[in-house]
Motif scaffolding. Structure first.
Motif: not given
Length: 577
Positions: A55-56, A68, A186, A58-60, A160, A62-63, A52, A189
């Motif tokens: 995932a947070i 990647e 990040i 990676r999502k931010e 990361y 990508d945003r 989890k 969240r």
């Protein structure tokens, strides 16, 4: 998921090697298991929280527009020699080295600047291809001398690591700000209270860096902050404004030797002469790759060795042995006198002793000190610097208000590298005039396991973990209070299916255990919401909803259970707790 079908074993004992709260609780909750020093296995429950967090991130990223990729963890010596880090990291003993069957040298990379730069220099040739931001989330290795604190300082960890490539410094500033904004999203969240502090760039290098620190009383690092103006830095980087000195407004008196038999320590001299430590000047002899250096600092202050290393412009810095101190200065440790130091030896003075008069320091021979010492009258100072450690109550270097100290855990670091790696590795582009320039770089890191562990350090109580909703392995613990009772089991099974079909993350404790055992385990594991099925409430046609963080509970009709649980879940999501 049903506990009876799950691989999970909680324990009541505290692991013998556990120092940090997160290590204790994650191990007791059965989420991590130690294989060896600095090496931990994530159980299925632990992996859910870890994933989890990942995932947070990676999502931010990508945003933010980052792309990647994935580069090998095993990297050849030749790449690292291009950047100069092979020898430097080898001397710091943080790089895992290995040889293949042909005798070629490789390392297990702690970061991937070299590998990513090699990709970019092969593919980017023109300013039209810039800027570009690349990242990966990969396992890293670091040969920690003393691995400790569980997931917070291990030899193998998930990280990361991002890399920005720009045509100029202005572009780097924009990329740096973009990463900074992504980092803030990040950690927000993740439900973490954090601060951003100035930091030393360390072995990575570069002109500027900042750390993202999760605030926690159990944090391993000290954070220096000013509530008045917002100044913040880690202890290695922190400075202080001008402190009040005992000699301020005094007129210099003559220098005089006094006998101090067996009084080589600051505390001994202070007591013997009836003075304050701030009246003294400490003389510390350091060994560097460029020879010996003597550092002068006020007697009540400690040396920030990172700042001193930068001030001296050296890479190696260590206190000299007693034998070497006497050989270099002619005096034993505790009696070194600034006025007796031979020409040719570097003498660097901290700003805390600038203008010192009527001070006390070593006389340059055993069992004697001098009083009435005026630094700039009596001694030779070759250079000045600011290398005394900041303390709580010291004046802020920006506004002069008192500083305070907090504890924190570094979870992220951002660096402005400039052209350090691109120049060394000839990663260049041509501008609109056809002229070649090295790419301007930034590098960025977030420890995934560290962030997960930091969440536990910040969010726990005497009973266990208090997961922020976004990181909880499961959001809801469904507890059957009497698994052997047919009616209770039927209602609990029915509600479990209802929650699962609704897409809610539910962990069903269907074990044949006493309610007290189940409650203790649910609290230890830290599920944000606990739903109890059975007992008096069920006889009244109700189920009980308990919030883990404040232990507040309310009973709702069984027919309204799903809607009520959703409301509680949405409340927690809105508060990020």
């Amino acid at each position: 998921m049903r506990w009876s079908k799950y691989f999970l074993q909680t324990v009541r004992e505290i692991p013998g090697d556990a120092e940090a709260v997160s290590h204790v609780l994650l191990a007791r909750a059965g989420m991590v298991r130690r294989l060896a020093a600095g090496m931990y296995a994530l159980t299925p429950m632990g992996l859910r929280a870890h994933r989890k967090t990942e995932a947070i991130v990676r999502k931010e990223m990508d945003r933010s527009g980052a792309l990647e990729l994935e580069v090998p963890i095993l990297q050849p010596r030749e790449l690292w020699e291009e950047s100069g880090r092979w020898g430097r990291y080898a001397s710091e003993e943080i790089l895992f080295h290995l040889k293949d069957r042909k005798g070629s040298d490789y390392c297990l990379a702690p970061t991937a600047e070299e590998a990513v730069v090699s990709l970019v220099r092969a593919g980017v040739t023109s300013y039209r291809q810039l800027p570009v931001t690349l990242y990966q989330i990969r396992t890293k290795f670091r040969d920690e001398i003393r691995p400790r604190f569980g997931l917070m300082r291990g030899r193998e960890f998930l990280m990361y690591d991002g890399y920005t490539f720009d045509a100029d410094a202005e572009g780097l500033d924009r990329s740096y700000r973009t990463q900074d904004a992504a980092y803030r999203r990040i950690f927000e969240r993740c439900g973490l209270e954090f601060t951003v502090v100035e930091a030393d760039s360390g072995a990575i290098g570069g002109s500027q860096s900042e750390e993202f620190m999760v605030l926690a009383e159990t944090g391993e690092d000290a954070v220096v902050r000013c509530a008045a103006c917002g100044y913040a830095a880690n202890l290695e980087k922190a400075e202080a404004g001008r402190r009040k000195n005992p000699w301020d407004e005094e007129t210099a008196i003559k220098l005089e030797e006094v006998s101090t038999p067996g009084k080589g320590g600051i505390a001994d001299v202070v007591q013997f002469l009836g003075i304050t430590a701030s009246r003294m000047i400490k003389c510390l002899v350091y060994e560097t790759e460029r020879g010996f250096a003597v550092a002068l600092v006020r007697g009540d202050l400690d040396v920030n060795e990172v700042a001193l290393r930068h001030a001296l412009g050296v890479e190696h810095l260590a206190l000299a042995s007693e034998e070497k101190v006497e050989k270099a200065t002619g005096a034993p440790v505790g009696y070194v006198g600034p006025h007796r130091i031979a020409a040719g030896l570097r003498v660097i003075a901290d700003e805390s002793v600038r203008g010192a008069v009527n001070a006390v320091t070593g006389a340059g021979r055993r069992d004697y000190h001098v009083i009435g010492f005026a630094l700039e009258r009596d001694a030779r100072v070759t250079e000045w610097g600011s290398f005394a450690k900041a303390r709580a109550g010291d004046p802020c270097p920006r506004c002069g208000k008192p500083l305070d100290l907090a504890r924190g855990i570094e979870v992220g670091h951002i660096f402005k590298l400039g052209t350090k790696y691109s120049s060394a590795m000839r990663c260049e582009f041509t501008d609109e005039k056809g002229e070649s320039h090295p790419v301007v770089m930034g590098t960025y890191g977030i420890g995934i396991g560290r962030t997960m562990a930091a969440a536990v350090e910040q969010h726990h109580d005497a009973d266990g973990i208090l997961w922020p909703l976004a990181l909880a392995p499961f959001e809801i613990a469904l507890v059957s209070l009497n698994a052997s009772d047919e009616g209770t089991r039927r209602e609990a099974d029915s509600l479990y299916e209802e929650l699962a079909v609704a897409g809610l993350e539910v962990f069903y404790d269907d074990r044949d255990e006493r309610p007290g055992v189940k409650f203790k385990d649910a609290d230890l594991l830290g599920f944000p919401i606990r739903v109890n099925v059975g007992g008096r409430a069920l006889k009244e046609g109700k189920i009980e909803i308990v919030k883990r963080r404040d232990k507040s509970a309310r009973a709702v009709p069984r027919a309204e259970a799903l809607a009520a649980i959703r409301v509680v879940r949405d409340e927690l999501a809105g508060s990020r707790s």
